[in-house]
Design a protein around this motif. Structure first.
Motif, PDB file in Angstrom:
ATOM      1  N   ARG A  45       0.847  -1.202   0.000  1.00 43.22           N
ATOM      2  CA  ARG A  45       0.000   0.000   0.000  1.00 43.22           C
ATOM      3  C   ARG A  45       0.882   1.252   0.000  1.00 43.22           C
ATOM      4  O   ARG A  45       2.047   1.201   0.410  1.00 43.22           O
ATOM      5  CB  ARG A  45      -0.926   0.011   1.230  1.00 43.22           C
ATOM      6  CG  ARG A  45      -0.178   0.077   2.589  1.00 43.22           C
ATOM      7  CD  ARG A  45      -0.097   1.495   3.112  1.00 43.22           C
ATOM      8  NE  ARG A  45       0.658   1.654   4.330  1.00 43.22           N
ATOM      9  CZ  ARG A  45       1.931   2.041   4.374  1.00 43.22           C
ATOM     10  NH1 ARG A  45       2.605   2.246   3.276  1.00 43.22           N
ATOM     11  NH2 ARG A  45       2.538   2.228   5.519  1.00 43.22           N
ATOM     12  N   LYS A  59       6.422  12.922  14.352  1.00 41.33           N
ATOM     13  CA  LYS A  59       7.863  12.686  14.429  1.00 41.33           C
ATOM     14  C   LYS A  59       8.692  13.939  14.140  1.00 41.33           C
ATOM     15  O   LYS A  59       9.915  13.866  14.061  1.00 41.33           O
ATOM     16  CB  LYS A  59       8.258  11.559  13.459  1.00 41.33           C
ATOM     17  CG  LYS A  59       7.480  10.283  13.719  1.00 41.33           C
ATOM     18  CD  LYS A  59       8.149   9.082  13.160  1.00 41.33           C
ATOM     19  CE  LYS A  59       8.798   8.302  14.287  1.00 41.33           C
ATOM     20  NZ  LYS A  59       9.699   7.293  13.870  1.00 41.33           N
ATOM     21  N   ASP A  72       8.366   4.746   5.202  1.00 44.38           N
ATOM     22  CA  ASP A  72       7.305   3.787   4.866  1.00 44.38           C
ATOM     23  C   ASP A  72       6.147   4.416   4.100  1.00 44.38           C
ATOM     24  O   ASP A  72       5.015   3.970   4.232  1.00 44.38           O
ATOM     25  CB  ASP A  72       6.811   3.078   6.136  1.00 44.38           C
ATOM     26  CG  ASP A  72       6.138   4.040   7.118  1.00 44.38           C
ATOM     27  OD1 ASP A  72       6.352   5.266   6.990  1.00 44.38           O
ATOM     28  OD2 ASP A  72       5.392   3.563   7.987  1.00 44.38           O
ATOM     29  N   ALA A 151      -0.988  -7.880  14.728  1.00 44.72           N
ATOM     30  CA  ALA A 151      -0.724  -6.485  14.331  1.00 44.72           C
ATOM     31  C   ALA A 151      -1.950  -5.857  13.662  1.00 44.72           C
ATOM     32  O   ALA A 151      -2.245  -4.676  13.862  1.00 44.72           O
ATOM     33  CB  ALA A 151       0.485  -6.419  13.403  1.00 44.72           C
ATOM     34  N   GLU A 154      -4.501  -5.115  16.433  1.00 45.16           N
ATOM     35  CA  GLU A 154      -4.034  -4.014  17.281  1.00 45.16           C
ATOM     36  C   GLU A 154      -4.105  -2.687  16.537  1.00 45.16           C
ATOM     37  O   GLU A 154      -4.467  -1.656  17.096  1.00 45.16           O
ATOM     38  CB  GLU A 154      -2.592  -4.313  17.728  1.00 45.16           C
ATOM     39  CG  GLU A 154      -2.145  -3.485  18.918  1.00 45.16           C
ATOM     40  CD  GLU A 154      -1.271  -2.311  18.529  1.00 45.16           C
ATOM     41  OE1 GLU A 154      -0.774  -1.649  19.433  1.00 45.16           O
ATOM     42  OE2 GLU A 154      -1.088  -2.051  17.324  1.00 45.16           O
TER      43      GLU A 154
HETATM   44  P1  0O2 Z   1       0.600   2.224   8.970  1.00 43.01           P
HETATM   45  O1  0O2 Z   1       0.942   2.537   7.587  1.00 43.01           O
HETATM   46  O2  0O2 Z   1      -0.807   2.626   9.311  1.00 43.01           O
HETATM   47  O3  0O2 Z   1       0.912   0.812   9.375  1.00 43.01           O
HETATM   48  P2  0O2 Z   1       7.116   4.425  14.689  1.00 43.01           P
HETATM   49  O4  0O2 Z   1       6.081   4.831  13.679  1.00 43.01           O
HETATM   50  O5  0O2 Z   1       7.553   5.542  15.566  1.00 43.01           O
HETATM   51  O6  0O2 Z   1       6.700   3.195  15.477  1.00 43.01           O
HETATM   52  P3  0O2 Z   1       9.134   4.177  12.564  1.00 43.01           P
HETATM   53  O7  0O2 Z   1      10.436   4.819  12.828  1.00 43.01           O
HETATM   54  O8  0O2 Z   1       8.240   4.809  11.553  1.00 43.01           O
HETATM   55  O9  0O2 Z   1       8.419   3.960  13.973  1.00 43.01           O
HETATM   56  O10 0O2 Z   1       9.475   2.783  12.032  1.00 43.01           O
HETATM   57  P4  0O2 Z   1       8.962   1.341  12.345  1.00 43.01           P
HETATM   58  O11 0O2 Z   1       8.614   1.150  13.781  1.00 43.01           O
HETATM   59  O12 0O2 Z   1       9.990   0.438  11.794  1.00 43.01           O
HETATM   60  O13 0O2 Z   1       7.689   1.216  11.434  1.00 43.01           O
HETATM   61  C1  0O2 Z   1       6.472   1.761  11.725  1.00 43.01           C
HETATM   62  C2  0O2 Z   1       5.411   0.823  11.150  1.00 43.01           C
HETATM   63  O14 0O2 Z   1       5.555  -0.457  11.771  1.00 43.01           O
HETATM   64  C3  0O2 Z   1       4.012   1.269  11.517  1.00 43.01           C
HETATM   65  O15 0O2 Z   1       3.530   2.111  10.526  1.00 43.01           O
HETATM   66  C4  0O2 Z   1       3.243  -0.047  11.569  1.00 43.01           C
HETATM   67  O16 0O2 Z   1       2.930  -0.494  10.274  1.00 43.01           O
HETATM   68  C5  0O2 Z   1       4.279  -0.961  12.162  1.00 43.01           C
HETATM   69  N1  0O2 Z   1       4.225  -0.906  13.627  1.00 43.01           N
HETATM   70  C6  0O2 Z   1       5.193  -0.437  14.444  1.00 43.01           C
HETATM   71  N2  0O2 Z   1       4.816  -0.568  15.732  1.00 43.01           N
HETATM   72  C7  0O2 Z   1       3.586  -1.122  15.731  1.00 43.01           C
HETATM   73  C8  0O2 Z   1       2.663  -1.520  16.770  1.00 43.01           C
HETATM   74  O17 0O2 Z   1       2.905  -1.383  17.964  1.00 43.01           O
HETATM   75  N3  0O2 Z   1       1.485  -2.062  16.343  1.00 43.01           N
HETATM   76  C9  0O2 Z   1       1.176  -2.250  15.036  1.00 43.01           C
HETATM   77  N4  0O2 Z   1      -0.013  -2.800  14.740  1.00 43.01           N
HETATM   78  N5  0O2 Z   1       2.027  -1.872  14.042  1.00 43.01           N
HETATM   79  C10 0O2 Z   1       3.205  -1.328  14.386  1.00 43.01           C
HETATM   80  P5  0O2 Z   1       2.514   3.279  10.887  1.00 43.01           P
HETATM   81  O18 0O2 Z   1       3.216   4.566  10.709  1.00 43.01           O
HETATM   82  O19 0O2 Z   1       1.865   3.017  12.189  1.00 43.01           O
HETATM   83  O20 0O2 Z   1       1.497   3.269   9.761  1.00 43.01           O
END
Ligand code: 0O2
Length: 207
Positions: A45, A59, A72, A151, A154
């Motif tokens: 996506r 951030k 991402d 995931a 959650e």
């Molecule tokens: P989306 O697209 O809605 O999934 P951070 O965002 O601060 O945790 P960072 O630096 O962006 O961290 O990198 P990280 O942790 O490698 O990647 C973030 C993405 O990992 C998240 O994207 C989620 O897809 C997944 N993720 C990380 N922590 C969790 C968690 O506790 N629960 C779930 N369900 N997914 C997690 P986004 O930004 O949330 O967006």
């Protein structure tokens, strides 16, 4: 304004579409060889604009630094049956020469406080555009079916509570994460049995 975002997101959309074909192609190659595929299925996506803006604000990423600092915007997930399949998938990705792996985050050995487990790989992927080649960052999340189940649930609860889970829900999610971990452990123990059965089943289907 919308036009500006459409232009900005176009190479990310192209990268996701191309990588979905390429990564799904890896699974098809295993199927043709009738051997266990470390890849069960692949999804992808592009991050919706409101989520890009939310994350940038959270951030402290300036909007003119998104390309360099938000890894991402283009995201893919590769789901595996077994935990041991994950390092195999990472190795295959590293051996490819159509992109470069620039970062890895192991949330399997280093589980997040929420209970989240997954292996993240960040790629620098070259997209061919009419203005020439553009290298963009893409995040691939590699996880088992059990990790993905947890995931996904959650993540949807996160929308409801905006990350501020009531204590009881938080504890239940942590217990559910532990249960998913146990499920992965149990399945790993009978991995060979399962794989033999799957190969027998796919051969029977071919006849
Ligand atoms: P989306 O697209 O809605 O999934 P951070 O965002 O601060 O945790 P960072 O630096 O962006 O961290 O990198 P990280 O942790 O490698 O990647 C973030 C993405 O990992 C998240 O994207 C989620 O897809 C997944 N993720 C990380 N922590 C969790 C968690 O506790 N629960 C779930 N369900 N997914 C997690 P986004 O930004 O949330 O967006």
């Amino acid at each position: 304004m919308l036009k500006h975002w459409d232009l900005f997101l176009a190479p990310y959309k192209q990268a996701v579409e191309e990588l979905k074909v390429k990564l799904k192609g890896m699974r098809s190659q295993y199927e043709l060889k009738s051997t266990h595929s470390p890849i069960e299925f692949v999804t992808g996506r592009v991050k919706p604009i409101p989520s890009v803006l939310d994350k940038a604000a959270r951030k402290g990423i300036p909007l003119d630094r998104l390309e360099e600092e938000m890894q991402d915007i283009a995201g893919l997930r590769m789901m595996c049956q077994f935990v041991d399949d994950i390092p195999s998938v990472v190795e295959i990705l590293k051996e490819r020469n159509d992109f470069e792996v620039v970062e890895e985050r192991n949330y399997i050995t280093e589980k997040k406080e929420s209970g989240y487990r997954s292996y993240h790989v960040v790629l620098r992927y070259p997209v061919q555009t009419i203005e020439g080649e553009k290298k963009i960052l893409v995040e691939i999340q590699i996880r088992t079916l059990a990790m993905n189940f947890w995931a996904t649930i959650e993540h949807s609860l996160n929308y409801k509570y905006s990350g501020n889970f009531p204590k009881e829900i938080k504890e239940r999610l942590q217990r559910a994460s532990e249960a998913a971990f146990q499920l992965d452990e149990e399945m790993s123990k009978i991995r060979e049995e399962i794989q033999e059965a799957q190969v027998m089943f796919s051969r029977k289907k071919e006849k």
